[in-house]
Design a protein around this motif. Structure first.
Motif, PDB file in Angstrom:
ATOM      1  N   VAL A  84    -121.711  43.503  44.923  1.00 39.65           N
ATOM      2  CA  VAL A  84    -122.957  43.282  44.188  1.00 39.65           C
ATOM      3  C   VAL A  84    -123.762  44.575  44.191  1.00 39.65           C
ATOM      4  O   VAL A  84    -123.736  45.349  45.150  1.00 39.65           O
ATOM      5  CB  VAL A  84    -123.789  42.140  44.807  1.00 39.65           C
ATOM      6  CG1 VAL A  84    -123.065  40.814  44.656  1.00 39.65           C
ATOM      7  CG2 VAL A  84    -124.084  42.418  46.275  1.00 39.65           C
ATOM      8  N   ARG A  85    -124.493  44.796  43.101  1.00 44.66           N
ATOM      9  CA  ARG A  85    -125.292  46.007  42.955  1.00 44.66           C
ATOM     10  C   ARG A  85    -126.772  45.685  42.768  1.00 44.66           C
ATOM     11  O   ARG A  85    -127.532  46.508  42.295  1.00 44.66           O
ATOM     12  CB  ARG A  85    -124.762  46.843  41.788  1.00 44.66           C
ATOM     13  CG  ARG A  85    -123.301  47.225  41.960  1.00 44.66           C
ATOM     14  CD  ARG A  85    -122.768  48.109  40.844  1.00 44.66           C
ATOM     15  NE  ARG A  85    -121.355  48.347  41.035  1.00 44.66           N
ATOM     16  CZ  ARG A  85    -120.834  49.299  41.828  1.00 44.66           C
ATOM     17  NH1 ARG A  85    -121.650  50.116  42.476  1.00 44.66           N
ATOM     18  NH2 ARG A  85    -119.532  49.442  41.958  1.00 44.66           N
ATOM     19  N   ALA A  90    -127.322  39.859  45.849  1.00 43.97           N
ATOM     20  CA  ALA A  90    -126.741  39.809  47.199  1.00 43.97           C
ATOM     21  C   ALA A  90    -127.371  38.684  48.011  1.00 43.97           C
ATOM     22  O   ALA A  90    -126.672  37.944  48.731  1.00 43.97           O
ATOM     23  CB  ALA A  90    -126.936  41.149  47.891  1.00 43.97           C
ATOM     24  N   ALA A  91    -128.701  38.523  47.915  1.00 38.03           N
ATOM     25  CA  ALA A  91    -129.358  37.436  48.643  1.00 38.03           C
ATOM     26  C   ALA A  91    -128.882  36.074  48.156  1.00 38.03           C
ATOM     27  O   ALA A  91    -128.677  35.136  48.960  1.00 38.03           O
ATOM     28  CB  ALA A  91    -130.879  37.568  48.472  1.00 38.03           C
ATOM     29  N   LEU A 103    -123.878  46.553  54.524  1.00 39.03           N
ATOM     30  CA  LEU A 103    -125.135  47.140  54.055  1.00 39.03           C
ATOM     31  C   LEU A 103    -125.148  48.649  54.318  1.00 39.03           C
ATOM     32  O   LEU A 103    -125.289  49.085  55.460  1.00 39.03           O
ATOM     33  CB  LEU A 103    -126.318  46.475  54.764  1.00 39.03           C
ATOM     34  CG  LEU A 103    -127.718  46.947  54.354  1.00 39.03           C
ATOM     35  CD1 LEU A 103    -127.963  46.660  52.889  1.00 39.03           C
ATOM     36  CD2 LEU A 103    -128.769  46.265  55.224  1.00 39.03           C
ATOM     37  N   PRO A 104    -125.022  49.468  53.262  1.00 35.90           N
ATOM     38  CA  PRO A 104    -125.253  50.912  53.421  1.00 35.90           C
ATOM     39  C   PRO A 104    -126.747  51.202  53.463  1.00 35.90           C
ATOM     40  O   PRO A 104    -127.573  50.295  53.396  1.00 35.90           O
ATOM     41  CB  PRO A 104    -124.604  51.516  52.167  1.00 35.90           C
ATOM     42  CG  PRO A 104    -123.858  50.397  51.507  1.00 35.90           C
ATOM     43  CD  PRO A 104    -124.523  49.122  51.935  1.00 35.90           C
ATOM     44  N   VAL A 240    -120.000  39.945  51.414  1.00 36.03           N
ATOM     45  CA  VAL A 240    -120.875  40.417  50.333  1.00 36.03           C
ATOM     46  C   VAL A 240    -121.146  41.901  50.583  1.00 36.03           C
ATOM     47  O   VAL A 240    -121.771  42.263  51.577  1.00 36.03           O
ATOM     48  CB  VAL A 240    -122.191  39.624  50.286  1.00 36.03           C
ATOM     49  CG1 VAL A 240    -123.102  40.172  49.189  1.00 36.03           C
ATOM     50  CG2 VAL A 240    -121.911  38.141  50.078  1.00 36.03           C
ATOM     51  N   TRP A 241    -120.625  42.716  49.671  1.00 30.89           N
ATOM     52  CA  TRP A 241    -120.754  44.174  49.831  1.00 30.89           C
ATOM     53  C   TRP A 241    -121.836  44.652  48.873  1.00 30.89           C
ATOM     54  O   TRP A 241    -121.654  44.694  47.663  1.00 30.89           O
ATOM     55  CB  TRP A 241    -119.433  44.864  49.510  1.00 30.89           C
ATOM     56  CG  TRP A 241    -119.358  46.286  50.018  1.00 30.89           C
ATOM     57  CD1 TRP A 241    -120.265  47.258  49.855  1.00 30.89           C
ATOM     58  CD2 TRP A 241    -118.280  46.845  50.784  1.00 30.89           C
ATOM     59  NE1 TRP A 241    -119.867  48.410  50.452  1.00 30.89           N
ATOM     60  CE2 TRP A 241    -118.633  48.195  51.033  1.00 30.89           C
ATOM     61  CE3 TRP A 241    -117.074  46.363  51.273  1.00 30.89           C
ATOM     62  CZ2 TRP A 241    -117.812  49.063  51.739  1.00 30.89           C
ATOM     63  CZ3 TRP A 241    -116.250  47.226  51.976  1.00 30.89           C
ATOM     64  CH2 TRP A 241    -116.615  48.558  52.216  1.00 30.89           C
TER      65      TRP A 241
END
Length: 404
Positions: A84-85, A90-91, A103-104, A240-241
């Motif tokens: 996801v972007r 993402a939430a 999480l980056p 989830v990335w």
């Protein structure tokens, strides 16, 4: 001039004109092509920089700094990888059930957005931990340095680290309330912290590791990197990335932009001025063809220029300069009568005149190279003496010319 010659000249002029025009057109084409090339190179540089930034730790990138290899291995192990972007997306994905959040670093998100994003995740893996992210999600942790390029054993009780074995860490961390693995350079390459969540039952596990040095495509196959990544990220069936970007932000602009500060009419005026400048450059840059030679309406004879020069000398009163010119002209003419070079000196001309009995040596030398006259009368007298000396030389050497 014959008609054929005129036609040839006209044809030659037409050819030169057309050649000049072709050269001008080719010059403009070269300028346009150069501008296009510069634009393409600039766009490629800018685009390449943006693409390189997007590839870093991106699970859909096959570049050396991407993580596509890790995402595919996780999928082969039965983990559903959702890339996801958007932090909102993402939430939403994390609310579906127990899932791991990768999480980056996300500098475009506020503290509240990062905390809200990580809250519903069962596991959080920080693969690019920065001070702010560590403070918000791994309370009490911070980065303390960089390790040497050497294999380090886990030396901790975390099962995933024990199964993975030795790695070559880079950034190391310290925490007061977390399991710490892979000691190096005064810190630890892996932090694992479990906390009891108040909003939902169960615990949340937060892991912090330098994924850029261990989990990218170029380093994943080294040492125990792949095993450690699978152990940390494969604990839940869903992963989830989140891939952050500058566009995905909840922050308000810190200060208004220049366009917001200026009146609405400023931008159109600037555009109009640029268009006018380009039009002026094109207008002034266009040539009207090659230069054409034209005959002068008045032809000035050499005698008139000589007399004009003489009047200037007379008006200035520079008798010395006038005497030098008179002597030089007479010396050159007499030397040619005597068969000498025009560059012969006054002494050489005087010796030659004496040898043919035209004038005594000292007298001739005084006339040709004596003291400069100081008045107009002295200048006239010198002119007469030079003329008599030249006439005597001509009479002595070419008497037949005087008898004609």
């Amino acid at each position: 001039m014959s008609l054929d010659v005129r036609e040839r000249r006209v044809a030659g002029a037409d050819l030169s004109t057309s050649s000049a025009r072709r050269g001008s057109i080719l010059g403009w084409i070269a300028i346009i092509v150069g501008l296009i090339a510069v634009g393409i190179v600039g766009a490629s540089i800018v685009g390449g920089g943006e693409w390189s930034q997007r590839e870093s730790l991106d699970p859909e990138s096959a570049a050396p700094t991407g993580t596509r290899a890790l995402a595919r291995i996780l999928a082969e192990q039965g983990v559903e990888v959702r890339v996801v972007r958007s932090h909102e997306q993402a939430a939403a994905e994390l609310r579906d059930g127990a899932a791991t959040l990768v999480l980056p670093d996300a500098p475009a998100l506020s503290d509240d957005a990062i905390s809200a994003l990580a809250a519903p995740a069962a596991d959080v893996v920080l693969i690019d931990p920065r001070s702010r992210t560590l403070r918000l999600i791994a309370d009490g942790a911070n980065a303390v340095g960089v390790a040497d390029d050497a294999l380090v054993q886990p030396q901790c009780s975390v099962p995933e680290a024990q199964r993975a074995g030795a790695i070559r860490p880079r950034t190391v961390f310290l925490a007061t309330d977390a399991a710490q693995c892979y000691p190096a350079a005064g810190g630890f390459a892996l932090l694992v912290r479990e906390t009891v969540r108040s909003d939902v039952p169960g615990t949340q596990r937060v892991s912090a590791v330098d994924g850029a040095a261990l989990f990218t495509n170029e380093h994943l196959a080294e040492d125990g990197n792949a095993a450690l990544a699978l152990g940390l990220m494969g604990r839940n069936a869903t992963l989830v990335w989140y891939v952050p970007s500058v566009a995905d932000t909840d922050l308000d602009p810190a200060s208004p932009s220049l366009g917001e500060l200026t009146p609405p009419w400023v931008s159109p005026v600037i555009v109009l001025m640029l268009v006018a400048a380009v039009a002026a450059a094109l207008w002034r840059g266009i040539r009207f063809g090659p230069l054409v030679g034209e005959r002068l309406p008045v032809t000035v004879r050499g005698e008139e220029t000589t007399r004009g020069r003489a009047h200037l000398y007379a008006r200035s009163g520079d008798t010395a300069h006038a005497a030098s010119l008179l002597r030089h002209g007479a010396r050159v003419r007499i030397a040619r009568l005597l068969g000498l070079s025009g560059s012969s000196s006054a002494a050489e001309v005087a010796d030659a005149l004496a040898s043919v009995s035209v004038s005594p040596r000292e007298e001739a030398r005084t006339i040709l190279d004596g003291a400069h006259p100081t008045s107009r009368r002295d200048l006239d007298e010198l002119h007469d003496r030079l003329r008599r000396l030249e006439a005597a030389a001509r009479s002595a050497l070419h008497p037949e010319r005087n008898n004609r």
